[in-house]
Structure formats: structure tokens, C-alpha cells
Design an enzyme around this catalytic site. Structure first.
Site, PDB file in Angstrom:
ATOM      1  CG  ASP A  67      -0.333  -0.450   2.493  1.00 41.41           C
ATOM      2  OD1 ASP A  67       0.906  -0.449   2.577  1.00 41.41           O
ATOM      3  OD2 ASP A  67      -1.075  -0.796   3.421  1.00 41.41           O
ATOM      4  CG  ASN A 136      -9.096  -2.268  11.505  1.00 39.12           C
ATOM      5  OD1 ASN A 136      -8.135  -2.879  11.033  1.00 39.12           O
ATOM      6  ND2 ASN A 136      -9.535  -1.116  10.999  1.00 39.12           N
ATOM      7  CG  HIS A 138      -5.876  -2.678   8.472  1.00 39.42           C
ATOM      8  ND1 HIS A 138      -6.057  -1.393   8.932  1.00 39.42           N
ATOM      9  CD2 HIS A 138      -4.547  -2.918   8.587  1.00 39.42           C
ATOM     10  CE1 HIS A 138      -4.893  -0.888   9.295  1.00 39.42           C
ATOM     11  NE2 HIS A 138      -3.976  -1.779   9.100  1.00 39.42           N
ATOM     12  CD  GLU A 143      -8.869   0.535   7.418  1.00 42.48           C
ATOM     13  OE1 GLU A 143      -8.782  -0.446   8.186  1.00 42.48           O
ATOM     14  OE2 GLU A 143      -8.344   1.630   7.668  1.00 42.48           O
TER      15      GLU A 143
HETATM   16  C1  GLP Z   1      -0.656  -0.020   8.747  1.00 46.38           C
HETATM   17  C2  GLP Z   1      -0.319  -0.691   7.394  1.00 46.38           C
HETATM   18  C3  GLP Z   1      -0.500  -2.177   7.457  1.00 46.38           C
HETATM   19  C4  GLP Z   1       0.119  -2.679   8.740  1.00 46.38           C
HETATM   20  C5  GLP Z   1      -0.738  -2.219   9.895  1.00 46.38           C
HETATM   21  C6  GLP Z   1      -0.235  -2.639  11.244  1.00 46.38           C
HETATM   22  O1  GLP Z   1      -1.727   0.857   8.704  1.00 46.38           O
HETATM   23  N1  GLP Z   1      -0.995  -0.184   6.245  1.00 46.38           N
HETATM   24  O2  GLP Z   1       0.085  -2.772   6.310  1.00 46.38           O
HETATM   25  O3  GLP Z   1       0.176  -4.068   8.754  1.00 46.38           O
HETATM   26  O4  GLP Z   1      -1.002  -0.867   9.835  1.00 46.38           O
HETATM   27  O5  GLP Z   1       0.797  -1.831  11.675  1.00 46.38           O
HETATM   28  P1  GLP Z   1       1.708  -2.146  12.906  1.00 46.38           P
HETATM   29  O6  GLP Z   1       2.639  -3.210  12.484  1.00 46.38           O
HETATM   30  O7  GLP Z   1       2.432  -0.846  13.168  1.00 46.38           O
HETATM   31  O8  GLP Z   1       0.827  -2.549  14.036  1.00 46.38           O
END
Ligand code: GLP
Length: 241
Positions: A67, A136, A138, A143
Site C-alpha cells: 500500500d 481491526n 486489516h 479495512e
Molecule cells: C498499517 C499498514 C498495514 C500494517 C498495519 C499494522 O496501517 N498499512 O500494512 O500491517 O497498519 O501496523 P503495525 O505493524 O504498526 O501494528
């Protein structure tokens, strides 16, 4: 699904890097699907170490990222391009021309998404996709929703996600409210999937996503239907399963 329990974040990072490293050794021209977020930072640090030790060669590796924020330029220190460059690309011998992220500066969402899908198609497909897990459920920026999206699309971020990511920005207003993300179909097309999870705060969503019903309300739950998923988590993240 394979669950690999690590004792802590460091151990999780080393184990995940070893799996990616094995992929690179076995297929030096692998297409790697890469992820951002705080969880994979240690994994990238270990890959850099393995490269510096002479164990890994990225010369023929191709990468595509899950992304990118819409509206951020590559030199913005919150863009995912900047993140990837900072944590991995500039430290290893990957060819910059072989590193691909959706173009966050392309205002025409249809064009940006179609272009990125074309790039993935031209690589021949992702061999190993690395994923983090949102609170959540994702994956990428897919989402909670009533549907699973197929291809790369422009998403309006969930309030929970904007708040979670606010810590990286000066203020709530500065957090981009939209992003380009691979769709669930794009992610599911990867031959292998590797998920990294760390911390007690992810323990409930792990249980829900991988032991609950498959539902677009918890987008990661679809991974239960993928034939080759490995989840590396630390003890705290696995504490409820
Ligand atoms: C972000 C990214 C995701 C990632 C997620 C979790 O928003 N777009 O690809 O896996 O959040 O992030 P974290 O590893 O900091 O908990």
C-alpha cells in the site's frame, strides 16, 4: 496455517527474516510483496544484517508493496516509499528500478490502481507476501467492510487506522485519509504468505481473524482460505490462541 511461536519481538523478527532469506536463497529472482508498519521493522533490520554478512543477494529481487498513502510524495518521511527506502532498500543491493509501490502522487485513483496492478502482473506474480495485521484485522489497507475487494483500489481509511497512525504525524489533520492498497484478491494471489505479529494488543484480533468466521468485517480472516500461510508471532501476540 502454520503458527510459529517466537519468544519476543527480536526472535519473531529473526525467524521472519530467516523465512524471507530462505526464499531469496532458493529463488534469487523472487518477487517479494513487502509491508510497512512498525511490526516488520525488525524483520528488515535482520535482512540487512544477513545481506551485510554476505548471506543474501538482492540483485535480482523484485519487490511490490502492499500500500501507499494517497497524496504523499516519495520524499515525505511518512510515505511508505520513504519507509521502505529507510529500512531496507538503501541498505541492500536491490535495484531501485525493481522496487514498486503504488504512485501516491497520482491524483487519478483509477489510473494509479490500474498502473500498479499492471506492474504486479508484469512481475509474473508475488512469490512471498509479507503482511502485518491491523488492530481491526486489516491487511494492507483493506479495512473492515461488507465486501472483499479484488484488485488494487483507493480506500478511505478507517477512523481506528487514522488514529493508530497519528503517532507518526504532527497532528490528526496531517494523517492522509486515503490510500492505495492491494485488494484482497491481489494479496490472495501470492504463492506464499508470511504474517508477522507482535504484542498483547494483537492477541484478540489474531484469535478473531484466524480462528473465527471468515468475514469481510475482519479482512485478514480470508487468509484461512489461502493454501500457504505462515504466521510468526511472539508469545504475547499468541497469548489468546
Ligand atoms: C498499517 C499498514 C498495514 C500494517 C498495519 C499494522 O496501517 N498499512 O500494512 O500491517 O497498519 O501496523 P503495525 O505493524 O504498526 O501494528
Amino acid at each position: 496455517m502454520r503458527f510459529i511461536k517466537a519468544s519476543n519481538y527480536e526472535d519473531m523478527s529473526r525467524k521472519a527474516a530467516n523465512i524471507i532469506g530462505a526464499q531469496i536463497i532458493l529463488k534469487p529472482d523472487s518477487v517479494l510483496g513487502l509491508a510497512t508498519g512498525s511490526t516488520p521493522i525488525g524483520t528488515y533490520a535482520n535482512l540487512v544484517k544477513d545481506y551485510e554478512n554476505g548471506d543474501l543477494d538482492f540483485a535480482k529481487i523484485i519487490s511490490v508493496n502492499l500500500d501507499e498513502y494517497k497524496g504523499l510524495t516519495r520524499d515525505n518521511d511518512q510515505s511508505y516509499y520513504y519507509f521502505m527506502n529507510h529500512h531496507l532498500f538503501r541498505h541492500v543491493n536491490i535495484d531501485a528500478n525493481n522496487t514498486h509501490l503504488a504512485d501516491g502522487t497520482e491524483a487519478d485513483a483509477d489510473k494509479a490502481c490500474a498502473q500498479f496492478e499492471q506492474i504486479i502482473k508484469a512481475t509474473g506474480g508475488v512469490d512471498l507476501q509479507l503482511l502485518g495485521l491491523g488492530h481491526n484485522g486489516h491487511i494492507g489497507f483493506n479495512e473492515p467492510s461488507d465486501v472483499f475487494m479484488d484488485k488494487t483500489f483507493c480506500v478511505t481509511l478507517d477512523e481506528m487506522t487514522i488514529k493508530a497512525n497519528q503517532r507518526f504525524f504532527a497532528s490528526y489533520e496531517d494523517v492522509p485519509k486515503q490510500a492505495y492498497t492491494m485488494g484482497i484478491g491481489t494479496i490472495m494471489a501470492a504463492k506464499k504468505i508470511l504474517i508477522v505479529v507482535s504484542g498483547e494488543d494483537k492477541s484478540s484480533i489474531i484469535k478473531e481473524a484466524f480462528f473465527g468466521s471468515v468475514t469481510p468485517k475482519v479482512q485478514a480472516s480470508i487468509l484461512q482460505f489461502h493454501p500457504d500461510v505462515t504466521i510468526v508471532g511472539d508469545e504475547a501476540a499468541f497469548s489468546k490462541i
